[in-house]
Design a protein around this motif. Structure first.
Motif, mmCIF file in Angstrom:
data_model
loop_
_atom_site.group_PDB
_atom_site.id
_atom_site.type_symbol
_atom_site.label_atom_id
_atom_site.label_comp_id
_atom_site.label_asym_id
_atom_site.label_seq_id
_atom_site.Cartn_x
_atom_site.Cartn_y
_atom_site.Cartn_z
ATOM 1 N N HIS A 190 0.860 -1.187 0.000
ATOM 2 C CA HIS A 190 0.000 0.000 0.000
ATOM 3 C C HIS A 190 0.893 1.233 0.000
ATOM 4 C CE1 HIS A 190 0.120 0.869 4.547
ATOM 5 N NE2 HIS A 190 0.865 -0.198 4.378
ATOM 6 N N HIS A 191 0.284 2.399 -0.179
ATOM 7 C CA HIS A 191 1.055 3.630 -0.376
ATOM 8 C C HIS A 191 0.700 4.676 0.689
ATOM 9 C CE1 HIS A 191 0.964 2.380 -4.895
ATOM 10 N NE2 HIS A 191 1.881 1.712 -4.219
ATOM 11 N N GLU A 219 -0.319 25.849 18.629
ATOM 12 C CA GLU A 219 -0.367 25.265 19.971
ATOM 13 C C GLU A 219 0.172 23.835 19.978
ATOM 14 O OE1 GLU A 219 -4.408 25.561 21.220
ATOM 15 O OE2 GLU A 219 -4.461 27.747 21.078
ATOM 16 N N GLY A 220 0.129 23.174 18.845
ATOM 17 C CA GLY A 220 0.600 21.796 18.737
ATOM 18 C C GLY A 220 0.290 21.267 17.357
ATOM 19 N N GLU A 221 0.586 19.991 17.147
ATOM 20 C CA GLU A 221 0.345 19.402 15.832
ATOM 21 C C GLU A 221 -0.163 17.975 15.970
ATOM 22 O OE1 GLU A 221 4.187 19.533 13.925
ATOM 23 O OE2 GLU A 221 4.692 17.506 14.620
ATOM 24 N N VAL A 222 -0.867 17.549 14.943
ATOM 25 C CA VAL A 222 -1.339 16.168 14.851
ATOM 26 C C VAL A 222 -0.823 15.605 13.533
ATOM 27 C CG1 VAL A 222 -3.337 14.637 14.701
ATOM 28 C CG2 VAL A 222 -3.415 16.646 16.191
ATOM 29 N N VAL A 223 -0.110 14.488 13.612
ATOM 30 C CA VAL A 223 0.390 13.813 12.412
ATOM 31 C C VAL A 223 -0.463 12.572 12.177
ATOM 32 C CG1 VAL A 223 2.341 12.664 11.310
ATOM 33 C CG2 VAL A 223 2.741 14.631 12.800
ATOM 34 N N VAL A 224 -1.006 12.478 10.981
ATOM 35 C CA VAL A 224 -1.825 11.320 10.605
ATOM 36 C C VAL A 224 -1.183 10.663 9.391
ATOM 37 C CG1 VAL A 224 -4.093 10.503 9.867
ATOM 38 C CG2 VAL A 224 -3.922 12.444 11.446
ATOM 39 N N ALA A 225 -0.932 9.363 9.489
ATOM 40 C CA ALA A 225 -0.427 8.594 8.351
ATOM 41 C C ALA A 225 -1.535 7.662 7.885
ATOM 42 C CB ALA A 225 0.806 7.792 8.741
ATOM 43 N N ALA A 226 -1.811 7.696 6.598
ATOM 44 C CA ALA A 226 -2.880 6.866 6.041
ATOM 45 C C ALA A 226 -2.566 6.579 4.584
ATOM 46 C CB ALA A 226 -4.228 7.576 6.173
ATOM 47 N N ASN A 227 -3.322 5.663 4.002
ATOM 48 C CA ASN A 227 -3.176 5.395 2.572
ATOM 49 C C ASN A 227 -4.436 5.863 1.848
ATOM 50 O OD1 ASN A 227 -5.144 3.359 2.885
ATOM 51 N ND2 ASN A 227 -3.601 1.779 3.211
ATOM 52 N N PRO A 228 -4.407 5.920 0.520
ATOM 53 C CA PRO A 228 -5.571 6.432 -0.221
ATOM 54 C C PRO A 228 -6.846 5.614 -0.028
ATOM 55 C CG PRO A 228 -3.619 6.491 -1.611
ATOM 56 C CD PRO A 228 -3.242 5.728 -0.371
ATOM 57 N N GLN A 229 -6.712 4.382 0.468
ATOM 58 C CA GLN A 229 -7.902 3.561 0.723
ATOM 59 C C GLN A 229 -8.580 3.929 2.041
ATOM 60 O OE1 GLN A 229 -4.861 2.071 -0.362
ATOM 61 N NE2 GLN A 229 -5.761 2.296 -2.405
ATOM 62 N N GLY A 230 -7.985 4.865 2.788
ATOM 63 C CA GLY A 230 -8.581 5.312 4.039
ATOM 64 C C GLY A 230 -8.126 4.532 5.253
ATOM 65 N N GLU A 231 -7.140 3.650 5.097
ATOM 66 C CA GLU A 231 -6.623 2.883 6.232
ATOM 67 C C GLU A 231 -5.597 3.731 6.979
ATOM 68 O OE1 GLU A 231 -6.913 -1.574 4.260
ATOM 69 O OE2 GLU A 231 -5.148 -0.327 3.866
ATOM 70 N N VAL A 232 -5.830 3.947 8.257
ATOM 71 C CA VAL A 232 -4.975 4.814 9.067
ATOM 72 C C VAL A 232 -3.854 3.988 9.694
ATOM 73 C CG1 VAL A 232 -4.894 6.380 11.044
ATOM 74 C CG2 VAL A 232 -6.880 6.391 9.527
ATOM 75 N N CYS A 233 -2.618 4.437 9.505
ATOM 76 C CA CYS A 233 -1.442 3.732 10.031
ATOM 77 C C CYS A 233 -0.932 4.353 11.326
ATOM 78 C CB CYS A 233 -0.311 3.748 9.004
ATOM 79 S SG CYS A 233 -0.771 3.200 7.363
ATOM 80 N N LEU A 234 -1.185 5.643 11.502
ATOM 81 C CA LEU A 234 -0.605 6.351 12.647
ATOM 82 C C LEU A 234 -1.406 7.611 12.935
ATOM 83 C CD1 LEU A 234 2.007 7.135 14.507
ATOM 84 C CD2 LEU A 234 2.693 8.451 12.505
ATOM 85 N N VAL A 235 -1.625 7.880 14.216
ATOM 86 C CA VAL A 235 -2.146 9.173 14.669
ATOM 87 C C VAL A 235 -1.279 9.586 15.846
ATOM 88 C CG1 VAL A 235 -4.086 10.471 15.599
ATOM 89 C CG2 VAL A 235 -4.509 8.647 13.953
ATOM 90 N N GLN A 236 -0.598 10.700 15.710
ATOM 91 C CA GLN A 236 0.309 11.148 16.771
ATOM 92 C C GLN A 236 0.109 12.634 17.033
ATOM 93 O OE1 GLN A 236 4.466 9.780 16.866
ATOM 94 N NE2 GLN A 236 5.076 11.918 17.019
ATOM 95 N N GLY A 257 -8.407 12.657 3.235
ATOM 96 C CA GLY A 257 -8.693 13.351 1.981
ATOM 97 C C GLY A 257 -7.441 13.940 1.358
ATOM 98 N N LYS A 258 -6.559 14.473 2.195
ATOM 99 C CA LYS A 258 -5.319 15.069 1.689
ATOM 100 C C LYS A 258 -4.339 13.999 1.198
ATOM 101 C CE LYS A 258 -6.545 19.220 2.111
ATOM 102 N NZ LYS A 258 -6.727 20.036 0.890
ATOM 103 N N VAL A 259 -4.366 12.820 1.821
ATOM 104 C CA VAL A 259 -3.520 11.714 1.349
ATOM 105 C C VAL A 259 -3.923 11.322 -0.069
ATOM 106 C CG1 VAL A 259 -3.079 9.241 1.649
ATOM 107 C CG2 VAL A 259 -2.871 10.780 3.597
ATOM 108 N N ARG A 260 -5.218 11.266 -0.313
ATOM 109 C CA ARG A 260 -5.692 10.940 -1.668
ATOM 110 C C ARG A 260 -5.234 12.009 -2.664
ATOM 111 N NH1 ARG A 260 -10.979 9.489 1.116
ATOM 112 N NH2 ARG A 260 -10.871 7.224 1.361
ATOM 113 N N GLU A 261 -5.275 13.255 -2.230
ATOM 114 C CA GLU A 261 -4.841 14.360 -3.095
ATOM 115 C C GLU A 261 -3.355 14.238 -3.424
ATOM 116 O OE1 GLU A 261 -4.326 19.185 -2.567
ATOM 117 O OE2 GLU A 261 -6.051 18.214 -1.611
ATOM 118 N N LEU A 262 -2.529 13.966 -2.414
ATOM 119 C CA LEU A 262 -1.089 13.826 -2.647
ATOM 120 C C LEU A 262 -0.772 12.568 -3.449
ATOM 121 C CD1 LEU A 262 0.583 14.895 0.732
ATOM 122 C CD2 LEU A 262 0.330 16.215 -1.364
ATOM 123 N N GLY A 263 -1.559 11.519 -3.233
ATOM 124 C CA GLY A 263 -1.345 10.288 -3.991
ATOM 125 C C GLY A 263 -1.486 10.518 -5.487
ATOM 126 N N LYS A 264 -2.433 11.357 -5.867
ATOM 127 C CA LYS A 264 -2.616 11.677 -7.289
ATOM 128 C C LYS A 264 -1.440 12.491 -7.823
ATOM 129 C CE LYS A 264 -7.672 11.583 -7.001
ATOM 130 N NZ LYS A 264 -8.925 12.387 -7.054
#
Length: 292
Positions: A190-191, A219-236, A257-264
């Motif tokens: 997966h990607h 104030e802070g940040e949230v990092v989300v890793a996911a693939n274009p299929q919507g499967e979430v790998c990480l939330v930090q 939604g942004k992962v799908r955009e970058l995937g394209k």
């Protein structure tokens, strides 16, 4: 240890006041990326990504090594990051910063632990020889959102990389040069990509692809890793005070939604690179044959 220059009180107040009015200093919408440019080197597996003024280069390499004793049928995949003083005065040679550790851990989780690469496909001779794949990530310019830029460069490099073809005959391993046999793509399952959202007003307002100045004012940040299929790998979540669970769910929804955009964007860059490499090659021959 050197530190990044902090925004002045007036600069911070100006940035925060603008965000209260849903205005960013560079004119982008709150959920918009800066200009993205992905280019590839002459060799396979070299990707240069520019996200605004942030620039990251990733190089993929492979060598034959012995497998780990407890994983005899799996190849090896490692990630190494380098934050050069050329990218920022806050980075020092030979000294690992907190940012470098943070970046390495996120990419490790996103790409290696999520099993984005089929390590079994890297096995050559069970228990004896495997491919050892290495991703060297070089930060060339740090102007905010390194995590997204680094994940984008690494995924693009992995998808474009070609590993030498091999064969085994009579127990002897043969590795073919590109002239003897075309190298083969990696087996990616997966990607996944990382999206960083910086939040303000206790999470009531979030922005995508923050500049360095916006990062420092957030104030802070949230990092989300996911693939274009919507499967979430990480939330930090890093830094800042508490945020409501609904805020995190909203962040995940935006990130997917942004992962799908970058995937394209990666797909288009790979397609363009493939056409350039194949210019006058087999695709041109097939096209000419069809025309006849």
């Amino acid at each position: 240890m050197p530190r990044e220059a902090e925004p002045s009180i007036n600069e911070r107040a100006f940035v925060l006041q603008a965000l209260e009015e849903n205005i960013r200093l560079d004119g982008r919408a709150l959920d918009a990326f800066r200009d993205i440019d992905i280019s590839f080197g002459d060799d396979y597996g070299v990707a240069d990504v520019q996200l605004g003024k942030t620039r990251v280069l990733t190089r993929i390499s492979a060598s034959i090594a012995a497998p780990y004793p407890d994983r005899k049928f799996d190849g090896v995949f490692t990630i190494a990051t380098e934050l050069s003083p050329l990218a920022s005065p806050a980075f020092e040679v030979g000294r690992q910063s907190d940012l470098e550790t943070h970046l390495s851990r996120i990419l490790e989780t996103t790409l290696r632990r999520s099993q984005a690469i089929s390590t079994e496909s890297l096995c050559l001779v069970a228990g004896q020889k495997v491919w050892s794949l290495r991703a060297d990530i070089h930060i060339l310019s740090h102007c905010g959102n390194l995590v997204t830029a680094a994940s984008l460069a690494t995924l693009a490099a992995l998808r474009q990389y070609r590993i030498p073809d091999t064969s085994i005959k009579g127990g002897e391993l043969t590795v073919y040069t590109p002239l003897e046999r075309d190298p083969v793509p990696l087996a990616l399952l997966h990607h996944p990509l990382c999206i960083t959202l910086n939040y303000f007003e206790n999470g009531e307002k979030m922005i995508v692809d923050a500049t360095l100045q916006e990062q420092q004012c957030s104030e802070g940040e949230v990092v989300v890793a996911a693939n274009p299929q919507g499967e979430v790998c990480l939330v930090q979540k890093g830094g800042g005070g508490e945020v409501d669970a609904l805020v995190l769910l909203r962040a995940v929804d935006v990130a997917v939604g942004k992962v799908r955009e970058l995937g394209k964007v990666v797909d288009r860059a790979l397609e363009k690179d493939s056409k350039m490499r194949d210019k006058g090659g087999i695709s041109a021959e097939l096209s000419a044959e069809n025309e006849r």
